[in-house]
Design a protein around this motif. Structure first.
Motif, PDB file in Angstrom:
ATOM      1  N   LEU A  15       2.150  26.786 -16.016  1.00 28.40           N
ATOM      2  CA  LEU A  15       1.794  25.763 -15.027  1.00 28.40           C
ATOM      3  C   LEU A  15       3.033  25.123 -14.409  1.00 28.40           C
ATOM      4  CD1 LEU A  15      -1.124  24.245 -17.068  1.00 28.40           C
ATOM      5  CD2 LEU A  15      -1.349  25.430 -14.877  1.00 28.40           C
ATOM      6  N   ASP A  16       4.132  25.843 -14.484  1.00 29.74           N
ATOM      7  CA  ASP A  16       5.389  25.371 -13.900  1.00 29.74           C
ATOM      8  C   ASP A  16       5.783  23.991 -14.398  1.00 29.74           C
ATOM      9  OD1 ASP A  16       5.421  27.706 -12.404  1.00 29.74           O
ATOM     10  OD2 ASP A  16       4.121  26.782 -10.883  1.00 29.74           O
ATOM     11  N   GLU A  18       4.293  21.356 -14.950  1.00 23.98           N
ATOM     12  CA  GLU A  18       3.771  20.192 -14.222  1.00 23.98           C
ATOM     13  C   GLU A  18       3.140  19.143 -15.134  1.00 23.98           C
ATOM     14  OE1 GLU A  18       1.478  20.464 -10.357  1.00 23.98           O
ATOM     15  OE2 GLU A  18       2.063  22.544 -10.702  1.00 23.98           O
ATOM     16  N   CYS A  43     -10.558  23.340 -17.769  1.00 28.94           N
ATOM     17  CA  CYS A  43      -9.627  23.190 -16.643  1.00 28.94           C
ATOM     18  C   CYS A  43      -9.959  22.045 -15.680  1.00 28.94           C
ATOM     19  CB  CYS A  43      -9.550  24.514 -15.878  1.00 28.94           C
ATOM     20  SG  CYS A  43      -8.899  25.843 -16.903  1.00 28.94           S
ATOM     21  N   LEU A  46      -6.852  19.871 -14.627  1.00 31.42           N
ATOM     22  CA  LEU A  46      -5.968  20.617 -13.730  1.00 31.42           C
ATOM     23  C   LEU A  46      -6.585  20.766 -12.338  1.00 31.42           C
ATOM     24  CD1 LEU A  46      -4.525  23.548 -15.810  1.00 31.42           C
ATOM     25  CD2 LEU A  46      -3.289  21.653 -14.766  1.00 31.42           C
ATOM     26  N   LYS A  48      -8.428  18.735 -10.695  1.00 33.58           N
ATOM     27  CA  LYS A  48      -8.189  17.532  -9.894  1.00 33.58           C
ATOM     28  C   LYS A  48      -6.772  17.537  -9.358  1.00 33.58           C
ATOM     29  CE  LYS A  48     -11.275  14.309 -12.063  1.00 33.58           C
ATOM     30  NZ  LYS A  48     -11.136  13.807 -13.406  1.00 33.58           N
ATOM     31  N   LEU A  49      -5.847  17.859 -10.247  1.00 32.73           N
ATOM     32  CA  LEU A  49      -4.435  17.827  -9.905  1.00 32.73           C
ATOM     33  C   LEU A  49      -4.090  18.849  -8.822  1.00 32.73           C
ATOM     34  CD1 LEU A  49      -2.109  16.200 -11.478  1.00 32.73           C
ATOM     35  CD2 LEU A  49      -1.448  18.461 -12.289  1.00 32.73           C
ATOM     36  N   LYS A  50      -4.649  20.038  -8.963  1.00 31.31           N
ATOM     37  CA  LYS A  50      -4.280  21.131  -8.067  1.00 31.31           C
ATOM     38  C   LYS A  50      -5.242  21.300  -6.899  1.00 31.31           C
ATOM     39  CE  LYS A  50      -1.520  23.782 -11.201  1.00 31.31           C
ATOM     40  NZ  LYS A  50      -0.267  24.334 -10.764  1.00 31.31           N
ATOM     41  N   ARG A  51      -6.290  20.493  -6.886  1.00 29.78           N
ATOM     42  CA  ARG A  51      -7.313  20.575  -5.831  1.00 29.78           C
ATOM     43  C   ARG A  51      -7.861  21.993  -5.689  1.00 29.78           C
ATOM     44  NH1 ARG A  51      -6.934  15.915  -2.785  1.00 29.78           N
ATOM     45  NH2 ARG A  51      -5.111  14.674  -3.303  1.00 29.78           N
ATOM     46  N   LYS A  52      -8.186  22.559  -6.832  1.00 31.73           N
ATOM     47  CA  LYS A  52      -8.825  23.877  -6.824  1.00 31.73           C
ATOM     48  C   LYS A  52     -10.030  23.783  -7.753  1.00 31.73           C
ATOM     49  CE  LYS A  52      -4.789  26.893  -6.567  1.00 31.73           C
ATOM     50  NZ  LYS A  52      -4.003  27.817  -7.367  1.00 31.73           N
ATOM     51  N   ILE A  57      -8.940  28.135 -11.542  1.00 33.85           N
ATOM     52  CA  ILE A  57      -7.744  27.928 -12.365  1.00 33.85           C
ATOM     53  C   ILE A  57      -7.849  28.713 -13.673  1.00 33.85           C
ATOM     54  CG2 ILE A  57      -6.398  26.199 -13.619  1.00 33.85           C
ATOM     55  CD1 ILE A  57      -7.068  24.257 -11.418  1.00 33.85           C
ATOM     56  N   GLU A  60      -7.109  32.308 -12.960  1.00 34.98           N
ATOM     57  CA  GLU A  60      -5.674  32.539 -12.756  1.00 34.98           C
ATOM     58  C   GLU A  60      -4.913  32.563 -14.077  1.00 34.98           C
ATOM     59  OE1 GLU A  60      -5.476  30.292  -8.460  1.00 34.98           O
ATOM     60  OE2 GLU A  60      -4.080  29.657 -10.052  1.00 34.98           O
TER      61      GLU A  60
END
Ligand code: ARG
Length: 564
Positions: A15-16, A18, A43, A46, A48-52, A57, A60
């Motif tokens: 997740l780089d 983050e 997930c 995540l 919410k954070l990544k708007r996906k 997620i 991925e």
């Protein structure tokens, strides 16, 4: 072998970086149903954070994840489910337990810090109550658990050996006492004297004055008063020691309330200097209005100090002498207010370490749904309970295994273990129903059940001629049938950590029951002793179960006989 941590580290990179690994670890779940994997990562956060969408997620992550520990991943809705590599993990946990034996499951986060444990603390000349039993059993187990986590436990028996009741007792003894009778049966006799004092005082109030008079003499160091007090204390301690010996509990200190007699002036002086002491109803108190607590009584109008004053002195003494990292008080929940006040007063005095003091409360022991009380002679004497339990265990052995060699020894381990386990298996705040039949059952969540499972596993090892120094075993199978047991073994360190964090031995008690169940089920399904390529590995697994069951029981203060 903390797979949650390992997964968190993997996700952190994927997740780089983050979200911190610690946060990720918090999110990881353990599915109740193992068909959903050994670990699961929801997930939603995540998403919410990544708007996906959470499902995207999960997809991925599932594609990107690469690790030898996980043999399979699966996406179900918002969840990424992960399946551990059974062969690899099995080999890992077994070789770890074989190498570490009883050190398996240990932690180091205690960093060698001292933890004082105020426990047991019965009152002199009074029977050892069920509450004191609970405090002894819970305190002893907590000491073992914090030690396993790298702390140094200091077990303190804060005996109730001071207070106005000793003036009454001396009065009663002088009036009606008999040396021989007290010597023969100290607590019973002293309790009877104490009860008689109250009965007679109802019609003759002058008795109360005499009682106060004797207590005053005691506090002033009068020789005769002190001699009698010391004698009552010695005789009572002799009786308590028999119980401690039966239960195999030792203390680092017997500094009771009287120990603080010469240390209370200082407390009062410190409170005065800080202008915390105020006059109220002719007594000296510390107001705790801001804390929304009733005032804490420090000194009575006649100058006599109180329970709370002695506990303040004790807290200071313990901090100065043991420099504790944590200070636990294992005392029934009916004293919650007292400990809130104690901690509040110390905080007001500016001691930031007051925050490291924890009252560890527990529920009541009930008989037929009612509180077991020591008042009015309606006592269930603990020693009788323990001997009765041992006798019943002895009967069981006679029935099930009449040829056992050391029957008495085993009966004691099972009888006492049953009482201890019964106390520890539920969350400590629950009230518990006292029932010897229930405690001693060989099935269900009982001490004897776990001990019996351990003994059975030991017998398999004997029959299979297991040697501890065998070379690393070869793991041929996929370990499907073994998996439930293996995944329980992995959990042991976590159960200990939870028990320490929540100061709750039931985490360990429940754990050993679950491991026993998993093992018993396994044992009915797989012929461990049958000659096969898997046999050495299976014996190694059985050995690991014995190591962990024994250590788990030890952490509860329960012994594990190898035959029963
Ligand atoms: N002796 C007390 C009782 O039986 C318990 C003492 C608990 N410890 C303490 N530091 N106050 O109720």
């Amino acid at each position: 072998m903390d797979f949650k941590k390992e997964l968190a580290a993997i996700l952190f990179e994927l997740l780089d970086q983050e979200i911190s690994a610690a946060e990720l670890e918090q999110l990881i779940e353990k599915p109740k149903n193992t068909s959903h994997g050994d670990l699961a990562f929801p997930c939603f956060t995540l998403a919410k954070l990544k708007r996906k969408s959470p499902n995207m997620i999960a997809q991925e992550l599932s594609e990107k994840i690469q690790s030898t520990i996980f043999e399979q991943t699966e996406v179900v809705g918002a969840y990424l489910n992960l399946f551990l590599n059974k062969k690899l993990v099995s080999e890992k946990v077994i070789s770890e337990i074989v190498a570490q034996t009883n050190h398996f499951g240990a932690h180091e986060f205690g960093g060698g810090g001292n933890v004082t444990i105020d426990m047991s603390s019965p009152n002199i000349a009074k029977p050892f109550s069920m509450g004191h039993l609970r405090s002894t059993v819970i305190g002893n187990s907590l000491a073992l658990i914090v030690e396993k986590c790298g702390y140094k436990p200091i077990k303190i028996n804060h005996l109730g050996d001071w207070g106005t009741q000793f003036g009454k007792l001396i009065t009663a003894y002088k009036l009606w006492g008999d040396v021989e009778k007290v010597k023969q049966n100290p607590i019973k006799e002293l309790l009877a004297l104490y009860i008689k004092f109250h009965d007679v005082a109802e019609s003759d109030p002058s008795l109360e004055d005499q009682g106060r008079g004797w207590f005053k003499r005691l506090e002033d160091g009068d020789e005769e008063a002190l001699m009698l007090w010391q004698w009552f204390r010695d005789e009572s301690l002799k009786e308590f020691s028999r119980i401690y010996e039966l239960m195999n509990v030792q203390f680092d200190s017997y500094a009771g309330e009287a120990f603080y007699n010469d240390k209370m002036d200082r407390v009062v002086r410190l409170l005065e200097e800080q202008q915390l002491l105020v006059e109220s109803d002719q007594a000296q108190v510390v107001e705790l209005t801001e804390e929304q607590l009733p005032p804490c009584l420090i000194k009575k109008s006649d100058g006599a100090t109180l329970y709370a004053t002695r506990d303040l002195a004790a807290a200071l003494y313990r901090k100065e002498n043991y420099n504790f990292a944590k200070s636990l008080y294992v005392v029934g929940h009916e004293q919650s207010l007292h400990f809130k006040q104690l901690i509040a007063v110390l905080s007001k005095m500016g001691y930031t370490w007051a925050e490291t003091m924890v009252h560890v409360p527990f529920g009541m022991m009930l008989k037929d749904g009612k509180k077991m009380s020591t008042r009015k002679g309606k006592v269930v004497l603990l020693e009788e309970v323990l001997t009765e339990s041992i006798t019943m265990a002895r009967h069981n052995i006679e029935e099930k295994n009449p040829n056992l060699e050391n029957k008495d020894e085993v009966a004691k381990q099972v009888g006492v273990g049953a009482v201890i386990f019964h106390d520890l298996k539920n969350n400590r705040m629950n009230d518990i129903e006292f029932s010897l039949e229930e405690m001693l059952r060989f099935e269900g969540e009982t001490g004897p059940y776990v001990q019996y499972t351990f003994a059975r596993a030991c017998s398999i090892l004997r029959k299979g001629n297991w040697q501890e120094d065998v070379p690393p075993v070869d793991f041929h199978t996929a370990w499907e049938k073994e998996w439930k047991v293996i995944s329980m073994l992995i959990e042991f360190p976590n159960a200990i950590q939870r028990a320490c964090a929540n100061l709750d031995p039931s985490q360990v008690a429940k754990y050993v029951v679950d491991l026993s169940q998993a093992f018993n089920k396994y044992y009915t399904q797989v012929k461990v002793l049958e000659e096969s390529a898997e046999q050495p590995a299976r014996l190694a697994l059985v050995y690991c179960v014995t190591v962990v069951l024994k250590e788990g029981l030890r952490l509860l203060g329960v012994e594990a006989p190898e035959e029963m």
